[in-house]
Design an enzyme around this catalytic site. Structure first.
Site, PDB file in Angstrom:
ATOM      1  N   PHE A  38     -14.620  -3.717   1.659  1.00  0.00           N
ATOM      2  CA  PHE A  38     -15.658  -2.742   1.293  1.00  0.00           C
ATOM      3  C   PHE A  38     -15.717  -2.514  -0.222  1.00  0.00           C
ATOM      4  O   PHE A  38     -16.759  -2.125  -0.751  1.00  0.00           O
ATOM      5  CB  PHE A  38     -15.415  -1.419   2.010  1.00  0.00           C
ATOM      6  CG  PHE A  38     -15.264  -1.568   3.492  1.00  0.00           C
ATOM      7  CD1 PHE A  38     -16.203  -2.281   4.222  1.00  0.00           C
ATOM      8  CD2 PHE A  38     -14.174  -1.036   4.159  1.00  0.00           C
ATOM      9  CE1 PHE A  38     -16.064  -2.455   5.588  1.00  0.00           C
ATOM     10  CE2 PHE A  38     -14.019  -1.191   5.526  1.00  0.00           C
ATOM     11  CZ  PHE A  38     -14.965  -1.905   6.251  1.00  0.00           C
ATOM     12  N   GLU A  88     -19.041   3.548  -0.122  1.00  0.00           N
ATOM     13  CA  GLU A  88     -18.268   2.842  -1.153  1.00  0.00           C
ATOM     14  C   GLU A  88     -19.066   2.612  -2.433  1.00  0.00           C
ATOM     15  O   GLU A  88     -18.525   2.660  -3.537  1.00  0.00           O
ATOM     16  CB  GLU A  88     -17.760   1.503  -0.606  1.00  0.00           C
ATOM     17  CG  GLU A  88     -16.781   1.636   0.557  1.00  0.00           C
ATOM     18  CD  GLU A  88     -17.470   1.901   1.896  1.00  0.00           C
ATOM     19  OE1 GLU A  88     -18.714   1.779   1.979  1.00  0.00           O
ATOM     20  OE2 GLU A  88     -16.761   2.235   2.874  1.00  0.00           O
ATOM     21  N   SER A 123      -4.965   5.306   5.487  1.00  0.00           N
ATOM     22  CA  SER A 123      -4.623   3.881   5.509  1.00  0.00           C
ATOM     23  C   SER A 123      -4.303   3.342   4.124  1.00  0.00           C
ATOM     24  O   SER A 123      -3.423   2.507   3.962  1.00  0.00           O
ATOM     25  CB  SER A 123      -5.784   3.077   6.096  1.00  0.00           C
ATOM     26  OG  SER A 123      -6.077   3.521   7.393  1.00  0.00           O
ATOM     27  N   ARG A 160      -1.786  -4.718   4.036  1.00  0.00           N
ATOM     28  CA  ARG A 160      -1.475  -3.750   5.088  1.00  0.00           C
ATOM     29  C   ARG A 160      -0.024  -3.811   5.553  1.00  0.00           C
ATOM     30  O   ARG A 160       0.642  -2.776   5.639  1.00  0.00           O
ATOM     31  CB  ARG A 160      -2.421  -3.971   6.267  1.00  0.00           C
ATOM     32  CG  ARG A 160      -2.115  -3.056   7.425  1.00  0.00           C
ATOM     33  CD  ARG A 160      -2.894  -3.432   8.682  1.00  0.00           C
ATOM     34  NE  ARG A 160      -2.426  -2.642   9.813  1.00  0.00           N
ATOM     35  CZ  ARG A 160      -2.339  -3.088  11.057  1.00  0.00           C
ATOM     36  NH1 ARG A 160      -2.710  -4.305  11.363  1.00  0.00           N
ATOM     37  NH2 ARG A 160      -1.890  -2.306  12.017  1.00  0.00           N
ATOM     38  N   HIS A 189      -5.535  -3.597   2.489  1.00  0.00           N
ATOM     39  CA  HIS A 189      -5.955  -4.339   3.685  1.00  0.00           C
ATOM     40  C   HIS A 189      -6.713  -5.615   3.324  1.00  0.00           C
ATOM     41  O   HIS A 189      -7.751  -5.923   3.896  1.00  0.00           O
ATOM     42  CB  HIS A 189      -6.774  -3.448   4.621  1.00  0.00           C
ATOM     43  CG  HIS A 189      -5.975  -2.313   5.188  1.00  0.00           C
ATOM     44  ND1 HIS A 189      -5.476  -1.304   4.399  1.00  0.00           N
ATOM     45  CD2 HIS A 189      -5.580  -2.035   6.463  1.00  0.00           C
ATOM     46  CE1 HIS A 189      -4.818  -0.450   5.166  1.00  0.00           C
ATOM     47  NE2 HIS A 189      -4.849  -0.863   6.410  1.00  0.00           N
ATOM     48  N   ARG A 230       0.828  -1.216   0.000  1.00  0.00           N
ATOM     49  CA  ARG A 230       0.000   0.000   0.000  1.00  0.00           C
ATOM     50  C   ARG A 230       0.859   1.261   0.000  1.00  0.00           C
ATOM     51  O   ARG A 230       0.469   2.297  -0.538  1.00  0.00           O
ATOM     52  CB  ARG A 230      -1.002  -0.006   1.162  1.00  0.00           C
ATOM     53  CG  ARG A 230      -0.351  -0.026   2.521  1.00  0.00           C
ATOM     54  CD  ARG A 230      -1.394   0.004   3.636  1.00  0.00           C
ATOM     55  NE  ARG A 230      -0.792  -0.323   4.913  1.00  0.00           N
ATOM     56  CZ  ARG A 230      -1.038   0.340   6.034  1.00  0.00           C
ATOM     57  NH1 ARG A 230      -1.862   1.366   6.055  1.00  0.00           N
ATOM     58  NH2 ARG A 230      -0.450  -0.016   7.155  1.00  0.00           N
TER      59      ARG A 230
END
Lengths: 278, 313
Positions: free
Chosen positions: B80, B55, B34, B164, B106, B7
């Site tokens: 999501f 979303e 994030s 992550r 994630h 990420r």
């Protein structure tokens, strides 16, 4: 809008309705009720309001239209065909294998379809995306959208309403086709939308209410919407499901049932048209 | 060992793409810190759209932007994106084949402490099933960066699965990424490990463990899960024993994709390392990888079992 234009639009809407009936009868499936309730709005958009050119359907500067209630596709197809996007005869291929006229609008198949829709609740977000792109690119186009009243039961519609007001998308003009009927009955019984006007206003929208079958009223509302400096506009169009075909008017059973040949002939007669004529 | 999260590489490469191409747009759903899209947001505020915790709206809004010739990179957590907004991705993005790149971070159990509700273990399966969709899972930060340049140039939707935690580097800067091309990291004739994402590093370690036991094991980085590299699978199948490894359910993901291809074109004995039809739970990423047998040791053990099957057939 002058009387001449009004009468011209009325005549186009009559022809559009006749084609809708004939195409649905040929397809033997589809949604007459919500196509007929939206016909006048679509006629107004495609023959009066929108800056479009059928010879250049993907012009980046053009106005856009998103049919959020994708099952109203027949009304969109007839508007496009009458406007010159494709031959009228092709309307009779509606919903048939290999046709560009899919059961719900498919932007990859048919010129003039600005977005693929059909699954309810997603169209207004798509319209917002187009409007954001317009702002980014300093384009002055307007993005029109047409939502069903039952469609507002989808939560995503309210997410999109928030997005449009948050980003001050005054280049979005949405219509609510408020015909009060959905497949399982009256919207008030299935799941009430309450006071739509106050709900939309509380989401930061500029709200207007019109008779959705009156071109003068629609015209005035769109002109007012275009003067809005910040807020997106929602025009609540009070409509009659099945409008123009008296035996279909106000009846939920005509939401998703095509007329048979006999019913279609009767409907065409009531519209002052004949099977052969169109 | 030097490590970096995919990420992080994503966030940095987005900024590069933003400088290279004016039509790059980034959207996020209140997770930009994030997902690392905040780097792009700082550099190009006018081309970054914060969509809030919505979303479904975000994915369909990206569709609208893509219909106006923008190339959208859309980020949120994998659960999501692929889960919450599945049908928006299917109908508003993949059906019209739009240039929306769904960069979901994630993914898998290494989300860690947030627990099973936040650990997407079915996202590859969901995305792979959608026509027009390309599915890519990079193994390290360099592959992430290289893949993103290819993803920008690719016409159509892409699901790009990111993690992550920091993961070891596998590649150096000379690495060339091609969509649909698996990368052979180790030669071998006794068995083949086909891995994706963070399991690629474990697969390399597993091959070392097996080498100590006298087995020569091929290792593949199958970064593109769709379209699948059939030639790689045919080559792997020549060993007669394939083990797939993924931080995902064994149902519908890399393992299933490889098994489908192998069954049709190049049958081999197979076994699958991944989540065995169960949800994750809270814990540190390291604890969770151990708890669900997503380890080099377990890959090595599984290879031995498959090699046994092959030998006794």
């Amino acid at each position: 809008m002058d009387t001449k234009k009004y009468e011209e639009l009325q005549e186009i809407a009559r022809q559009s309705r006749a084609w809708i009936i004939r195409a649905l009868a040929e397809a033997n499936s589809g949604h007459p009720g919500g196509s007929l309730s939206a016909t006048d709005i679509l006629t107004y958009l495609y023959f009066q309001a929108m800056n479009i050119n059928p010879d250049n359907p993907s012009d980046p500067k053009r106005d856009r239209f998103v049919l959020c209630k994708g099952h109203g596709a027949p009304a969109l197809y007839t508007s496009l065909a009458l406007r010159g996007y494709f031959p009228k005869d092709e309307l009779l291929t509606l919903r048939k294998l290999g046709s560009r006229l899919q059961g719900h609008p498919d932007t990859r198949k048919l010129p003039g379809i600005d977005a693929s829709t059909g699954s309810l609740g997603q169209g207004l977000s798509i319209a917002n995306g187009m409007a954001l792109a317009g702002k980014l690119d300093d384009q002055s186009y307007t993005v029109y959208a047409l939502l069903g009243d039952g469609e507002t039961q989808e939560g995503q519609v309210w997410e999109a309403l928030m997005t449009a007001s948050h980003y001050q998308l005054n280049n979005v003009i949405a219509f609510l086709d408020y015909n009060h009927l959905q497949i399982d009955g009256r919207i008030e019984e299935v799941k009430s939308g309450g006071n739509f006007a106050s709900r939309f206003r509380s989401f930061g929208w500029h709200v207007l209410e019109v008779n959705g079958h009156d071109f003068y009223a629609i015209d005035e509302a769109v002109i007012a919407a275009k003067q809005e400096k910040y807020a997106p506009s929602m025009i609540i169009a009070h409509t009659i499901k099945g409008k123009g075909v008296p035996f279909m008017e106000g009846k939920a059973k005509w939401h998703g049932k095509a007329p048979n040949k006999e019913e279609a002939l009767e409907a065409l007669k009531l519209l002052g048209a004949s099977w052969e004529e169109i | 060992m030097l490590k970096k999260a995919t990420r992080d590489a994503y966030g940095e490469t987005l900024v590069e793409l933003g400088h290279l191409y004016d039509n790059v747009i980034v959207l996020d759903a209140d997770l930009s810190k994030s997902t690392k899209t905040e780097l792009f947001a700082k550099e190009f505020p006018e081309r970054f759209f914060q969509m809030g915790i919505a979303e479904q709206d975000m994915l369909a809004t990206a569709a609208g932007l893509a219909l106006c010739d923008k190339v959208c990179f859309v980020s949120t957590f994998a659960i999501f994106a692929a889960g919450r907004a599945f049908e928006q991705i299917r109908n508003s993005i993949a059906y019209p084949k739009l240039n929306v790149k769904i960069c979901a971070t994630h993914a898998g159990v290494t989300v860690g402490e947030d627990g099973g509700s936040h650990q997407a273990i079915e996202d590859i399966a969901l995305m792979r099933a959608i026509p027009n969709m390309t599915v890519i899972v990079p193994a390290d930060a360099i592959e992430t960066a290289k893949a993103l340049h290819a993803i920008y140039k690719h016409e159509g939707p892409v699901y790009f699965r990111l993690g992550r935690p920091a993961v070891p580097f596998i590649y150096n800067d000379d690495f060339e990424f091609k969509i649909g091309k698996a990368n052979k990291l180790r030669e071998g004739t006794d068995a083949a490990i086909i891995a994706t994402g963070i399991m690629v590093a474990c697969a390399i370690d597993a091959a070392k463990i097996l080498a100590d036991k006298g087995l020569n094991v091929q290792v593949w980085d199958m970064a593109t899960i769709k379209p699948l590299d059939l030639e790689a699978i045919k080559e792997a199948a020549k060993t007669g024993a394939i083990v797939t490894a993924e931080e995902h359910s064994v149902i519908g993901g890399l393992g299933s994709a490889v098994a489908e291809a192998s069954a049709e074109y190049a049958p081999a004995f197979m076994s699958f390392v991944g989540l065995k039809d169960c949800f994750g739970q809270s814990g540190t990423p390291e604890e969770l990888l151990e708890a669900y047998n997503l380890t080099a040791d377990n890959i090595a053990k599984t290879v031995l079992e498959v090699v046994d099957k092959k030998s006794s057939s």
